[in-house]
Design an enzyme around this catalytic site. Structure first.
Site, PDB file in Angstrom:
ATOM      1  N   ASN A 184       0.827  -1.220   0.000  1.00 30.09           N
ATOM      2  CA  ASN A 184       0.000   0.000   0.000  1.00 30.09           C
ATOM      3  C   ASN A 184       0.852   1.257   0.000  1.00 30.09           C
ATOM      4  O   ASN A 184       0.591   2.196  -0.742  1.00 30.09           O
ATOM      5  CB  ASN A 184      -0.907   0.020   1.237  1.00 30.09           C
ATOM      6  CG  ASN A 184      -2.228  -0.660   0.962  1.00 30.09           C
ATOM      7  OD1 ASN A 184      -2.490  -1.089  -0.154  1.00 30.09           O
ATOM      8  ND2 ASN A 184      -3.057  -0.761   1.981  1.00 30.09           N
TER       9      ASN A 184
ATOM     10  N   PHE B  51      -4.485   3.472  11.809  1.00 32.17           N
ATOM     11  CA  PHE B  51      -5.068   2.788  10.649  1.00 32.17           C
ATOM     12  C   PHE B  51      -4.453   3.356   9.377  1.00 32.17           C
ATOM     13  O   PHE B  51      -4.292   4.572   9.241  1.00 32.17           O
ATOM     14  CB  PHE B  51      -6.589   2.972  10.618  1.00 32.17           C
ATOM     15  CG  PHE B  51      -7.301   2.196  11.685  1.00 32.17           C
ATOM     16  CD1 PHE B  51      -7.640   0.867  11.486  1.00 32.17           C
ATOM     17  CD2 PHE B  51      -7.618   2.792  12.900  1.00 32.17           C
ATOM     18  CE1 PHE B  51      -8.303   0.148  12.469  1.00 32.17           C
ATOM     19  CE2 PHE B  51      -8.275   2.074  13.885  1.00 32.17           C
ATOM     20  CZ  PHE B  51      -8.617   0.744  13.678  1.00 32.17           C
ATOM     21  N   GLU B  52      -4.144   2.472   8.439  1.00 37.73           N
ATOM     22  CA  GLU B  52      -3.284   2.872   7.330  1.00 37.73           C
ATOM     23  C   GLU B  52      -3.844   3.973   6.432  1.00 37.73           C
ATOM     24  O   GLU B  52      -3.091   4.741   5.870  1.00 37.73           O
ATOM     25  CB  GLU B  52      -2.880   1.663   6.493  1.00 37.73           C
ATOM     26  CG  GLU B  52      -4.031   0.920   5.876  1.00 37.73           C
ATOM     27  CD  GLU B  52      -3.567  -0.430   5.351  1.00 37.73           C
ATOM     28  OE1 GLU B  52      -3.084  -0.461   4.221  1.00 37.73           O
ATOM     29  OE2 GLU B  52      -3.681  -1.444   6.058  1.00 37.73           O
ATOM     30  N   PHE B  53      -5.165   4.059   6.296  1.00 37.23           N
ATOM     31  CA  PHE B  53      -5.679   5.082   5.380  1.00 37.23           C
ATOM     32  C   PHE B  53      -5.814   6.458   6.025  1.00 37.23           C
ATOM     33  O   PHE B  53      -6.274   7.395   5.392  1.00 37.23           O
ATOM     34  CB  PHE B  53      -6.974   4.618   4.716  1.00 37.23           C
ATOM     35  CG  PHE B  53      -6.705   3.583   3.665  1.00 37.23           C
ATOM     36  CD1 PHE B  53      -6.231   3.965   2.419  1.00 37.23           C
ATOM     37  CD2 PHE B  53      -6.854   2.244   3.937  1.00 37.23           C
ATOM     38  CE1 PHE B  53      -5.930   3.014   1.457  1.00 37.23           C
ATOM     39  CE2 PHE B  53      -6.547   1.284   2.977  1.00 37.23           C
ATOM     40  CZ  PHE B  53      -6.086   1.674   1.737  1.00 37.23           C
ATOM     41  N   GLY B  54      -5.433   6.568   7.322  1.00 32.89           N
ATOM     42  CA  GLY B  54      -5.330   7.921   7.856  1.00 32.89           C
ATOM     43  C   GLY B  54      -5.804   8.161   9.284  1.00 32.89           C
ATOM     44  O   GLY B  54      -5.530   9.209   9.842  1.00 32.89           O
TER      45      GLY B  54
END
Lengths: 375, 254
Positions: A184, B51-54
């Protein structure tokens, strides 16, 4: 300019003279060692560096050439700093922005602020030989299922708590879909490299794994002494599709909540197609210019798409329509079910407005609004 | 005999107990989300979820179903993007990383990409997602796995996420940051760690009612056994109550 041979010579002397220096300079077993100097680049003599020899190359195909010069020329010829009205319907936006053979990407991630009304329009119009990037749930699945995708730079394609993607499994296991592996961060930083106008970025991830081996990256030694690094090729996207909370008709955009990789992919793309829950007056943008994360001059088309993320959610506005996603997953288990789903929810409908009626109109929208998590 | 709890509940409780207060933890989909929510309620109120998306530092009042969902940043301290989160981890801010996979080897490498030959896979799995990055950047990674002989294997079909790679020094030689790597494996049978010197997986504790022999039998590579094997305490009434009534009342996962 210091002579590096002399510097190294001095250090070599001190390592024997002073035990503390020796300890500091002696690498622990298996730890990072200084770059090997078997291949010296004469041009770098006098600096710390040797040549950046490629030590390993990923076996994956580079699906898109990192053509930065091309991106600059494209921007010069096709983008305008003038405020041009770009508000169109989804049919015109997709016609304008996505061609056969394009390399395209979607933001955010499957079920959150996902530009699914635009994906449905792409299925409706049909395109051939597309290449895709990224994480995906329905966005990637629908286009792959519709037979429009030749190859994909993949990081993750599945449904988290609901399990694997039947579409991806069929495509890779039986139909020979070409995939190239990335992490990712790897993909997001490939956008970032293109956005920066640099041909590659060195990173400290993907190293030592088959994820690297099946990527199209390269490994080299850092000439400044930080051991091996992986080089990510910049990723210039033909068209990025991004769903936002609000935009004006020129393409200035505001997002609420996490920004995913919207800022990076918008700046890495030749064409940017924006769908927005709400179209606002430019005065709204001017009041909060610091919130304008995708400025108008990057954008090629703006589409008004309320509930455009359905069955995904839109932070603070509406929640996920879980039964709808589960219905798709059930349909996707067979080829017949997949075709029927694409026909019923996309191909047979004229537009997004008809889709909103199909899923239950105003009553359904009120139900989904009540599911929003809030602040 | 009816058990007081099921295997998933046990995994969640054991994972929650590994979490440390006032530390940061990269949270993946599934069991880690429940474990983080449980830890925040009972053991680690100041645990910072990443969390990876922000989303960073959510209250985790609502249980997310995905790592990009609104619930990952509900009343959070930060809502940023994936580059910022990953760069923060790359700079050493994230202590723990929770990972899953279909296969694991004795050095803690994980496979979540394919089962079988890569060119002609028997099963195409999701791919790395953020897994490889979490395994590269976090100081200590914790794998949560179902403990079966076909999952704990000598050689992975595909190394998606780095553990200790081929052994001592291999991470650093590959270019990964020193001092990072696998720390624990939490399974339905046991809690495992890694030998300091050889970096090989070793048993730490067995779960209630599980024997060392059963753990060894479910592991297809040679497992290091310490002189004394601990026994994990079963889920407490308080853990089970919080899990069932507050964290996952809809029984999405448990």
């Amino acid at each position: 300019m210091p002579n590096y041979r002399r510097v190294l010579g001095l250090l070599s002397f001190h390592r024997y003279a002073f035990p503390a220096v020796r300890r500091a300079l002696t690498p622990a077993p298996g730890s990072v060692t200084m770059p090997k100097r078997s291949v010296l680049n004469p041009a770098a003599a006098g600096s710390l560096g040797g040549s950046m020899e490629v030590l390993e190359s990923g076996r994956g195909r580079l699906l898109q050439t990192p053509d930065l010069d091309g991106l600059r020329r494209w921007n010069r010829e096709h983008k305008s700093m003038a405020l041009v009205d770009k508000l169109v319907d989804e049919h015109e936006a997709v016609r304008r922005c996505i061609d056969d053979g394009d390399y395209i990407g979607f933001e955010l991630y499957g079920t959150c602020r996902a530009p699914l009304s635009i994906v449905r329009e792409i299925v409706r119009q049909g395109r051939r030989h597309l290449r895709l990037v990224g994480q995906g749930l329905q966005d990637v699945d629908w286009l792959v299922a519709a037979g429009m995708v030749d190859a994909m730079d993949i990081t993750y394609n599945a449904y988290e708590v609901h399990g694997l993607s039947s579409v991806l499994r069929r495509a890779v296991e039986k139909q020979g879909l070409e995939v190239v592996e990335w992490s990712n961060a790897g993909i997001a930083w490939r956008f970032k490299a293109a956005a920066m106008g640099v041909p590659f970025l060195p990173i400290k991830s993907m190293l030592g794994t088959d994820t690297f081996v099946r990527s199209a990256g390269k490994v080299t030694e850092d000439p400044f002494g930080n051991g091996r690094v992986m080089l990510l090729p910049a990723l210039v996207v033909d068209c990025a599709v991004i769903h936002v909370h609000r935009a004006d008709r020129f393409g200035n955009c505001q997002l609420d909540g996490i920004s995913g990789f919207a800022l990076e992919i918008a700046r890495a793309s030749r064409k940017v197609l924006i769908s927005a829950e709400e179209i606002v007056d430019t005065e709204t943008i001017r009041q909060y210019p610091e919130r304008n994360v995708i400025p108008y001059f990057l954008v090629d088309a703006v589409v008004h798409a309320p509930f455009g993320s359905h069955p995904g959610e839109m932070p603070y506005l509406y929640g996920r329509d879980e039964p709808s996603t589960l219905a798709w997953l059930e349909s996707a288990k067979t080829l017949e079910g997949t075709e029927a789903f694409l026909d019923q929810t996309m191909r047979r409908l004229p537009n997004h407005a008809a889709y909103l009626e199909l899923i239950g109109g105003a009553a359904k929208q009120a139900e989904l609004r009540a599911l929003a998590v809030g602040r | 005999m009816t058990e007081r709890y099921n295997g998933t509940e046990l995994l969640i409780c054991l994972s929650a107990r590994v979490m440390e207060d006032r530390s940061s933890a990269f949270i993946g989909t599934g069991v880690p989300m429940l474990a983080a929510a449980l830890a925040k309620r009972l053991y680690a109120p100041e645990l910072v979820s990443v969390f990876e998306f922000g989303g960073i530092g959510s209250s985790l009042k609502y249980l997310p179903r995905g790592v990009g969902e609104s619930k990952t940043f509900y009343r959070a301290l930060v809502a940023t993007g994936i580059c910022d989160v990953m760069e923060t981890a790359a700079r050493g801010f994230v202590t723990y990383g929770f990972l899953g996979g279909a296969q694991i080897d004795m050095y803690g490498n994980l496979n979540s990409t394919v089962i079988g030959d890569y060119e002609h896979p028997k099963v195409r799995l999701p791919g790395s997602g953020g897994g490889n990055d979490v395994g590269s950047f976090c100081w200590r990674t914790i794998a949560i796995m179902r403990h079966e002989p076909q999952r704990f294997i000598p050689k992975l079909d595909f190394v998606t996420t780095p553990g200790y790679l081929s052994g001592p020094g291999a991470r650093e030689a590959a270019g990964l940051f020193p001092g990072s790597g696998p720390y624990r494996v939490v399974t339905n049978l046991a809690t495992l760690g890694y030998d300091e010197e050889s970096k090989r997986m070793q048993l730490i504790a067995v779960n209630p009612g599980v024997t060392v022999e059963e753990v060894v039998a479910a592991t297809s590579f040679p497992l290091l056994l310490p002189a004394k094997v601990e026994e994990n305490a079963p889920p407490t009434d308080e853990e089970l109550r919080a899990l069932r009534e507050e964290i996952d009342p809809e029984h999405l996962y448990i």
